[in-house]
Each structure stands twice: as structure tokens, then as C-alpha cells.
Design an enzyme around this catalytic site. Structure first.
Site, short mmCIF file in Angstrom:
data_model
loop_
_atom_site.label_atom_id
_atom_site.label_comp_id
_atom_site.label_asym_id
_atom_site.label_seq_id
_atom_site.Cartn_x
_atom_site.Cartn_y
_atom_site.Cartn_z
CG ASP A 65 -7.58 14.36 6.92
OD1 ASP A 65 -7.37 12.91 7.13
OD2 ASP A 65 -6.72 14.98 7.47
CB VAL A 66 -10.96 9.26 7.14
CG1 VAL A 66 -11.73 9.15 5.79
CG2 VAL A 66 -9.49 8.63 7.01
CE1 TYR A 158 -2.08 -1.24 6.33
CE2 TYR A 158 -1.16 -3.44 6.89
CZ TYR A 158 -2.01 -2.52 6.00
OH TYR A 158 -3.04 -2.91 5.09
CE LYS A 162 -5.49 -1.90 7.48
NZ LYS A 162 -6.86 -1.26 6.73
P1 NAD Z 1 -4.84 2.52 -2.08
O1 NAD Z 1 -3.50 3.43 -1.71
O2 NAD Z 1 -5.23 2.64 -3.61
O3 NAD Z 1 -6.21 3.21 -1.03
C1 NAD Z 1 -5.86 3.76 -0.08
C2 NAD Z 1 -7.00 5.03 -0.36
O4 NAD Z 1 -7.05 5.58 1.25
C3 NAD Z 1 -6.79 6.07 -1.21
O5 NAD Z 1 -8.04 6.17 -1.64
C4 NAD Z 1 -6.33 7.25 -0.43
O6 NAD Z 1 -6.99 8.40 -0.64
C5 NAD Z 1 -7.22 6.96 1.03
N1 NAD Z 1 -6.70 7.55 1.95
C6 NAD Z 1 -5.30 7.76 2.70
N2 NAD Z 1 -5.23 8.55 3.68
C7 NAD Z 1 -6.45 9.02 3.85
C8 NAD Z 1 -6.86 10.03 4.60
N3 NAD Z 1 -6.00 10.61 5.66
N4 NAD Z 1 -8.35 10.48 4.37
C9 NAD Z 1 -8.95 9.97 3.70
N5 NAD Z 1 -8.58 9.18 2.89
C10 NAD Z 1 -7.29 8.67 2.75
O7 NAD Z 1 -4.47 1.15 -1.43
P2 NAD Z 1 -5.63 -0.27 -1.60
O8 NAD Z 1 -4.61 -1.27 -1.71
O9 NAD Z 1 -6.65 0.06 -2.47
O10 NAD Z 1 -5.89 0.02 0.23
C11 NAD Z 1 -7.17 0.15 0.41
C12 NAD Z 1 -7.33 -0.69 2.01
O11 NAD Z 1 -7.14 -1.88 2.05
C13 NAD Z 1 -6.57 0.10 2.88
O12 NAD Z 1 -7.16 0.11 4.30
C14 NAD Z 1 -5.37 -1.06 3.16
O13 NAD Z 1 -4.88 -1.12 4.26
C15 NAD Z 1 -6.21 -2.31 2.69
N6 NAD Z 1 -5.46 -3.56 2.32
C16 NAD Z 1 -4.93 -3.44 1.14
C17 NAD Z 1 -4.34 -4.64 0.78
C18 NAD Z 1 -3.40 -4.87 -0.44
O14 NAD Z 1 -2.72 -5.60 -0.90
N7 NAD Z 1 -3.73 -3.89 -1.57
C19 NAD Z 1 -4.00 -5.73 1.67
C20 NAD Z 1 -4.65 -5.73 2.86
C21 NAD Z 1 -5.28 -4.50 3.27
#
Ligand code: NAD
Length: 260
Positions: A65-66, A158, A162
Site C-alpha cells: 500500500d503506497v 486529484y 498532481k
Molecule cells: P489504473 O486504475 O489502471 O491504475 C492505478 C494503479 O494504482 C492500480 O494499479 C492500483 O492498484 C494502484 N493503486 C491505487 N491505490 C493504491 C495504493 N493505495 N497502494 C498501491 N497502489 C495503489 O489507472 P491508470 O489510468 O493506469 O493510472 C495510472 C496513473 O496514471 C495514475 O497515477 C493516474 O493518476 C495517472 N493518469 C492516468 C490518466 C488516464 O487517462 N488514464 C491520465 C493522467 C494521469
């Protein structure tokens, strides 16, 4: 120009799916030994590890859990025991949280987003920096978001998290540069993953989203993963203390395309 990461060890958080999984696989395909961090989806993390090992690579799955510093420490201990001292850290784990106006959001929900996105990134980065600064090499890449600069109603935690990650990265980059360590951020636009399934599975929301993207499509996880691999390789060796936006032009004010 060759993008190779042979002999490097990379830890990728949030690597059980979405963007993190694609990044971890891209790094492994370029020769890095990779620790696939997962929070709850052990099965997909272990499947990725098996896939990398099947292609002759080195990989492990590590849980944490980060948002919990003790859990992060245990993850680093396990990953470094298996693959050696860390060369590359990708902070990708993140959540967007519940949607609600700031005056209505539950305090615990707001704080949870900050705990995962900001504190989680800090805990992992602090441990990585201790090792990298001592060894005078390494790179940390934080996955931020276009929402480090674009306001987003209903998601104040959020956007705050960021924006904070962006400035924290720049400060860490300044601190670590004299030791040959790079720290930077990559800000994705709208990338098709589980985090935004509600948007891309609804034609009306999708139509609205596409008006915000000059290149006219959502991003693929590979659009992010391959750029990350370039940036953490020696090809990106002169990039630090900044954010690269990989967003199909979302931050290019598309609403001004037809006059202002
Ligand atoms: P996702 O939901 O598939 O991935 C999020 C990951 O974070 C998951 O693997 C989850 O297990 C992990 N996570 C959540 N809470 C956690 C915790 N307490 N401890 C450990 N791990 C935890 O979504 P994604 O789109 O792959 O997002 C990945 C990153 O990219 C995120 O930081 C998100 O903010 C960023 N992001 C995504 C987008 C998009 O459009 N998909 C855009 C901008 C930024």
C-alpha cells in the site's frame, strides 16, 4: 540511437494494470529487470512476471500500500533483495477519488487521494533517492497528469495531488542533480484505462472528451509507456526537473482552434 536498459533494475508502482503495467512491460522489453508492484491484483502482476521470465527477462511481483510508509519500506526491501539496488523508479500508482464539489467532499475521501498520489510518491521517492544519491546514479519518473495544470471540477484532491507531485519532482531534481540523479514527471492526457472506463464506455461522454483532444483520439497505454522508456534511458539523459506532457494536445487550449 539505441534504447537499452540492460543491467538496470526498475521498480514500477501500480503495475498490475493500465499505464503502470504497460510501462513495466516496456522497460522489461528494453532489457531492464523489473519489479511489478501491485496493490490488490496479485494475479495480473504475477502473470506479467511470468511473461517477462518466459522471454528470458528478470522480474518479480511486489505488494504494497503506497500510502503506508512501512509497507513501502517492505516492498523496497523485497524488490532490492531480488533484483539489486534500484536504478529506475516509476511512481505510477494513483487514484482520482470520488467526484464531489470541494464543499461537499468527505474529508476522508479527499485525504485518501493525497495519501496515495502525493505521500505514496514521496515515500517511494525518498527510499529510491537515498540509494541513488549514495550510488550517484538513477532516475525517478513520476506519472502526474494534465491535471497538474488543468483544473477539474469535482476532483480538487486529484488536481492538488498532481500539481504537488510536479513541484515536488522539480525540487527533488534540483536536490539530486549534483549527484547525477534525475527526477522528472510525465503528464498523460486521457489514456484509455480502467480509471476512466465510465467516460469511454459512454458515447456521449466520449464525444465530449474528444472535443478536448486536438489529435482526435484517446491515448493508448503504449503512448505513455514507450515515452517513459525513452526518458529513463540514456537517450533522455539530459532531461530533469521538468514535466513532459503526453496528451494529444489537450494542454494546447483546443477551444481556441476556431478563433478566440
Ligand atoms: P489504473 O486504475 O489502471 O491504475 C492505478 C494503479 O494504482 C492500480 O494499479 C492500483 O492498484 C494502484 N493503486 C491505487 N491505490 C493504491 C495504493 N493505495 N497502494 C498501491 N497502489 C495503489 O489507472 P491508470 O489510468 O493506469 O493510472 C495510472 C496513473 O496514471 C495514475 O497515477 C493516474 O493518476 C495517472 N493518469 C492516468 C490518466 C488516464 O487517462 N488514464 C491520465 C493522467 C494521469
Amino acid at each position: 540511437m539505441q534504447i537499452r536498459l540492460d543491467g538496470k533494475f526498475a521498480l514500477v508502482t501500480g503495475a498490475s494494470g493500465g499505464i503502470g503495467q504497460a510501462i513495466a512491460r516496456s522497460l522489461a522489453a528494453s532489457g531492464a529487470a523489473v519489479a511489478f508492484h501491485y496493490s490488490s491484483h496479485a494475479d495480473t502482476a504475477h502473470a506479467s512476471v511470468a511473461a517477462v521470465q518466459g522471454e528470458g527477462g528478470r522480474a518479480v511481483a511486489v505488494q504494497a500500500d503506497v500510502a503506508d510508509p512501512a509497507s513501502v519500506q517492505a516492498m523496497f526491501d523485497a524488490a532490492e533483495r531480488a533484483l539489486g539496488p534500484i536504478d529506475i523508479l516509476i511512481n505510477c500508482a494513483g487514484i482520482d477519488g470520488k467526484q464531489a464539489p470541494s464543499w461537499e467532499i468527505d474529508l476522508a475521501d479527499w485525504k485518501k487521494v493525497i495519501d496515495v498520489n502525493l505521500y505514496g510518491t514521496f515515500y517511494c521517492s525518498q527510499l529510491a533517492l537515498k540509494s541513488m544519491v549514495a550510488r550517484k546514479k538513477g532516475v525517478i519518473l513520476n506519472i502526474s497528469s494534465v491535471h497538474e495544470v488543468i483544473a477539474w471540477s469535482g476532483y480538487s484532491a486529484y488536481t492538488a495531488s498532481k500539481a504537488a507531485v510536479s513541484m515536488m519532482s522539480k525540487t527533488m531534481a534540483q536536490e539530486a542533480a549534483p549527484f547525477g540523479v534525475r527526477v522528472l514527471s510525465l503528464a498523460p492526457g486521457a489514456i484509455q484505462t480502467d480509471i476512466n472506463r465510465a467516460v469511454w464506455s459512454d458515447p456521449e461522454q466520449m464525444k465530449d472528451l474528444l472535443t478536448k483532444i486536438p489529435l482526435g483520439r484517446m491515448g493508448k497505454v503504449e503512448d505513455i509507456a514507450d515515452m517513459v522508456t525513452v526518458l529513463v534511458s540514456d537517450v533522455g539523459g539530459y532531461v530533469t526537473g521538468t514535466t513532459l506532457f503526453v496528451d494529444g494536445g489537450m494542454t494546447d487550449y483546443p477551444e481556441f482552434a476556431h478563433g478566440g
